[in-house]
Write an enzyme that holds these catalytic residues in place. Structure first.
Site, short mmCIF file in Angstrom:
data_model
loop_
_atom_site.label_atom_id
_atom_site.label_comp_id
_atom_site.label_asym_id
_atom_site.label_seq_id
_atom_site.Cartn_x
_atom_site.Cartn_y
_atom_site.Cartn_z
N GLN A 129 0.89 -1.17 0.00
CA GLN A 129 0.00 0.00 0.00
C GLN A 129 0.92 1.21 0.00
OE1 GLN A 129 -3.27 0.97 -0.16
NE2 GLN A 129 -2.48 3.05 0.10
N CYS A 130 0.99 1.92 -1.12
CA CYS A 130 2.00 2.98 -1.26
C CYS A 130 1.46 4.39 -1.03
CB CYS A 130 2.67 2.91 -2.62
SG CYS A 130 3.72 1.46 -2.75
N PRO A 188 -5.70 -2.00 5.18
CA PRO A 188 -6.21 -0.93 6.04
C PRO A 188 -7.27 -0.02 5.40
CG PRO A 188 -4.01 -0.38 5.26
CD PRO A 188 -4.32 -1.75 4.73
N TYR A 189 -7.63 -0.26 4.15
CA TYR A 189 -8.64 0.59 3.50
C TYR A 189 -9.79 -0.27 2.97
CZ TYR A 189 -5.18 4.24 3.80
OH TYR A 189 -4.30 5.14 4.28
N GLY A 221 -10.72 0.39 -0.28
CA GLY A 221 -10.25 0.20 -1.63
C GLY A 221 -9.09 1.13 -1.92
N MET A 222 -8.23 0.72 -2.84
CA MET A 222 -7.10 1.57 -3.26
C MET A 222 -6.94 1.39 -4.77
SD MET A 222 -4.59 3.63 -2.69
CE MET A 222 -3.65 4.20 -4.10
N GLU A 223 -6.85 2.53 -5.46
CA GLU A 223 -6.98 2.55 -6.91
C GLU A 223 -5.71 2.28 -7.71
OE1 GLU A 223 -7.10 5.07 -4.73
OE2 GLU A 223 -6.17 6.89 -5.52
N HIS A 259 -16.10 4.04 -6.90
CA HIS A 259 -15.14 5.05 -6.42
C HIS A 259 -13.74 4.74 -6.96
CE1 HIS A 259 -13.46 7.95 -3.46
NE2 HIS A 259 -12.43 7.13 -3.52
N GLU A 260 -13.28 3.52 -6.77
CA GLU A 260 -11.91 3.19 -7.22
C GLU A 260 -11.81 3.28 -8.74
OE1 GLU A 260 -10.07 3.49 -4.86
OE2 GLU A 260 -11.44 3.00 -3.23
N HIS A 297 -11.33 6.84 -9.91
CA HIS A 297 -9.94 7.32 -9.81
C HIS A 297 -9.16 7.11 -11.12
CE1 HIS A 297 -9.18 8.76 -5.78
NE2 HIS A 297 -9.69 7.69 -5.21
N GLU A 302 -9.48 13.13 -4.45
CA GLU A 302 -10.60 12.46 -3.78
C GLU A 302 -11.94 13.17 -3.97
OE1 GLU A 302 -10.43 9.49 -2.84
OE2 GLU A 302 -8.26 9.19 -2.67
N ASP A 345 -0.27 11.58 6.18
CA ASP A 345 -1.32 10.73 6.75
C ASP A 345 -2.01 11.38 7.94
OD1 ASP A 345 -1.96 8.51 5.31
OD2 ASP A 345 -0.43 7.22 6.22
N TYR A 363 -12.48 14.60 0.73
CA TYR A 363 -13.52 13.83 0.03
C TYR A 363 -14.81 14.63 -0.08
CZ TYR A 363 -10.73 9.55 0.70
OH TYR A 363 -9.75 8.60 0.68
N1 BES Z 1 -7.09 6.49 -2.50
C1 BES Z 1 -7.95 6.12 -1.45
C2 BES Z 1 -7.26 5.37 -0.35
C3 BES Z 1 -6.13 6.13 0.32
C4 BES Z 1 -6.23 7.48 0.57
C5 BES Z 1 -5.00 5.46 0.71
C6 BES Z 1 -5.16 8.14 1.18
C7 BES Z 1 -3.96 6.13 1.31
C8 BES Z 1 -4.04 7.48 1.56
C9 BES Z 1 -9.16 5.30 -1.94
O1 BES Z 1 -9.59 5.65 -3.20
C10 BES Z 1 -10.30 5.60 -0.99
O2 BES Z 1 -10.71 6.73 -0.94
N2 BES Z 1 -10.79 4.58 -0.27
C11 BES Z 1 -11.88 4.73 0.68
C12 BES Z 1 -13.17 4.19 0.12
C13 BES Z 1 -13.96 5.13 -0.71
C14 BES Z 1 -15.24 4.48 -1.17
C15 BES Z 1 -14.26 6.45 -0.06
C16 BES Z 1 -11.58 3.90 1.90
O3 BES Z 1 -10.82 2.93 1.80
O4 BES Z 1 -12.13 4.21 2.95
ZN ZN Z 2 -10.47 7.58 -3.24
#
Ligand code: BES
Ligand code: ZN
Length: 647
Positions: free
Chosen positions: A152-153, A291-292, A294-296, A320-321, A324, A343, A402, A410
């Protein structure tokens, strides 16, 4: 680098004291001297050792200097560097001291002449502290068949997987090669070895049990979109250009969950913006510690297994993904200060997709859920409100990107775009969407360039744009102006909520008025809205759920609506436990503690630990010690800060 030529003088005046000297603005969250270079191509050659829990790699950058310089500085974080070569000649390097959170700069001696391309290779290995990658023993996986590795980068952890110009301002095409004893995927299209233009770089760590997998990423992408997954994984088609991967034990469930919507989502997004540019849209459902939700990552979006509810109620995460693929992956924020461009736009597109497929009331319903999340998140910021609730963030003090992460980019971002849609009219805004994504395709931008593009497109509507309260939207903490949403789908949730609140305030005679039928026709999201509505009443009119009547109401609800405490939907469980803990229902503490052993998603794990820590610090610490081994390193590092523990 561009200049702003279209913004009206009125707006320029408003943003004057924030305007950077150059566009896009410099990224403060990298130690690299990326501004000196154009990266034409990156070859990443990896080898996975599950026994040692190490990834060894060689990365080769094809660079063109934009200016003369005698050093190249790359980002690293918890990496060992073995060797550096420029144009195949070994060169001296200095791995500087690690300063958290941005890492240890790798300073390389190299005389770089403007416009004269050079090849830079670095051989390195990861350590047990490399935050981006998580090795798991087979017991930590779902099927418990084989060990597992995933990465997870985003936002700034690629530097712990590979020495790099780790900034979203730098984009490159990639060749990936990975050697592993287990099936492996990376963030590009799977190709055969002879489709590689460059030869595999280092053969030294190949061994007979390992297989090599080759991938190509032909669209220039930022480093945070690179991903690797290796483990007992198999694939199943979910549409003509999409495959879902997972451990064999849940592949059928994954296929079922996503196949009905996947291609419809892609086609709907294409109609709104333009063609999907990455060929395939594949995804992989990871073990529980992801930990999420989804990640795109390009061509390999990573998904949480908590989405597998069996009823296709969580597919908006896939929308959502997918969204992106345009906002973020094609058009990218130049630094994490402008994260809302990734976002906010993505939430906007996600809701346009679900709105087009399931109707406008659904879009507004999601927007209302988002608004509640936003106000809860702002309310809980405390001393950090001034800093973290502005749309455009400040990370110039080199603090941890972070730490700034919240619902604000968002939902404030979504609301700004929704507001603009209303200001200029939906039809006009729809024409702006492809214009914007086309203009910044394959490049990275800041908020000021977004504004300039808006004013360029709506040159004949400057007055309308000038009527937007930009200062409030962009730079003022707190909630933005609330738009008018269509409340048809939330009204039933609010009505039921009002009845419970009224009774909790005035009478104990609950059982005459309520029954399990109250929620029998609610969708999963309507349940969330109902519970959130109750929680957010805490403190209003001096009412608290900890009062005797409040607690009695919660207990009765638990009896009448048993589906909440037995739900398999994490969103419901989390909210239900939150309401119970808000009402200081003691039995819920242990339930939350046990639940924390089964979820890895930070959005649940972090607030749950914070709540538990507030009401019962001893139990919070005990829970943390019991389960810390299952969490992902990114999650662990933040939970430690949240509840102030060192190890
Ligand atoms: N790109 C994000 C995940 C992310 C954000 C990872 C910042 C690391 C740092 C991903 O697209 C995301 O927003 N995931 C959300 C779900 C989404 C439906 C709002 C999540 O995992 O909560
Ligand atoms: Zn997102």
């Amino acid at each position: 680098m561009t200049t702003l030529t279209h913004i009206s003088p009125k707006l320029l005046e408003i943003i004057a004291d924030r305007l950077p000297e150059q566009h896009p603005e410099h990224d403060p969250s990298t130690n690299s001297n990326y501004q000196y270079f154009k990266v034409n191509q990156t070859d990443l050659d990896l080898s996975v050792s599950f026994e040692e829990q190490i990834v060894r790699g060689t990365v080769t950058f094809d660079l063109t200097p934009k200016l003369d310089t005698d050093t190249i500085v790359l980002d690293t974080l918890y990496l060992n560097v073995d060797q550096v070569a420029v144009n195949d000649e070994k060169v001296e390097f200095d791995l500087k001291e690690l300063v958290k959170p941005l890492g240890a700069p790798l300073v390389i001696k190299a005389s770089c002449t403007k416009d004269t391309p050079l090849k830079l290779s670095v051989s390195y290995s990861t350590t047990s502290e490399s935050i981006a990658i998580q090795f798991m023993t087979k017991d930590q996986t779902t099927g418990k068949t084989q060990p597992y590795l995933f990465s997870q980068c985003e936002p700034h952890y690629f530097r712990s997987m590979c020495p790099s110009f780790d900034t979203p301002s730098i984009k490159s095409t990639f060749n990936f090669k990975v050697e592993s004893p287990l099936p492996s995927l990376m963030s590009g299209a799977l190709v055969s070895p002879n489709e590689f233009t460059s030869k595999p770089l280092h053969k030294s760590f190949e061994n007979a049990d390992n297989k090599s997998y080759y991938f190509k990423q032909n669209v220039p992408i930022p480093s945070y979109l690179v991903a690797i997954v290796s483990g007992d994984i198999v694939g199943a088609p979910t549409g003509p250009r999409s495959t879902v991967y997972s451990e064999p034990c849940e592949i059928a469930a994954c296929k079922y969950e996503f196949e009905a919507d996947m291609e419809n989502f892609i086609v709907t997004a294409e109609k709104l913006i333009f063609d999907y540019k990455f060929g395939t849209f594949d995804s992989v459902v990871l073990p529980v510690s992801f930990p999420y939700l989804g990640m795109e990552n390009t061509n390999l979006c990573t998904l949480s297994r908590t989405l597998l509810s069996g009823d296709r109620q969580n597919v908006d995460v896939v929308a959502h993904e997918l969204a992106h693929s345009w906002s973020g992956n094609l058009v990218t924020n130049c630094s994490w200060e402008h994260f809302w461009l990734n976002e906010g736009w993505t939430v906007y597109i996600e809701r346009r997709i679900t709105g087009a497929l399931y109707g406008e009331p659904t879009r507004h319903f999601s927007a209302i859920i988002g608004w509640t999340d936003l106000s809860n998140s702002i309310k809980s910021m405390g001393d950090n409100l001034e800093r973290y609730s502005c749309l455009v963030q400040t990370l110039k003090d080199r603090s941890d990107p972070d730490d700034a992460f919240s619902t604000v980019p968002y939902e404030k971002g979504f609301n700004l775009l929704f507001h603009l849609e209303n200001v200029v009219g939906r039809d006009s805004f729809d024409k702006f969407i492809p214009f914007y994504f086309n203009k910044f395709s394959k490049i990275s931008l800041d908020t000021y360039q977004f504004l300039d593009c808006l004013y360029e497109f709506f040159a004949d509507k400057k007055d309308l744009l000038d009527s937007v309260d930009w200062k409030t939207w962009l730079f003022t903490p707190g909630l933005p102006p609330k738009p008018d949403f269509d409340t048809s789908m939330v009204d039933a949730c609010y009505e039921l909520g009002d009845r419970w609140i009224l009774l909790a305030k005035t009478s104990t005679d609950f059982d005459l008025k309520f029954s399990s039928l109250d929620i029998s026709s609610f969708t999963a999201n309507q349940n969330l809205v109902f519970i959130d509505y109750l929680s957010s009443y805490e403190g209003t009119d001096g009412f608290t759920w900890t009062s005797a009547l409040g607690q009695a109401a919660i207990k009765l609800m638990d009896n009448l609506y048993p589906t909440y405490s037995t739900s398999s939907n994490g969103e419901v469980i989390f909210r239900w436990l939150r309401l119970q803990l808000t009402g200081d229902i003691k039995e819920a503490r242990q339930v939350m503690s046990d639940w924390l052993g089964t979820v890895g998603r930070m959005k649940f794990v972090r607030p749950s630990y914070k709540l538990l820590n507030q009401v019962d610090r001893e139990l919070a610490l005990e829970t943390y010690q019991k389960y810390k081994n299952i969490y992902n390193p990114i999650c662990l590092q933040l939970v430690r800060k949240d509840i102030s523990v060192d190890i």
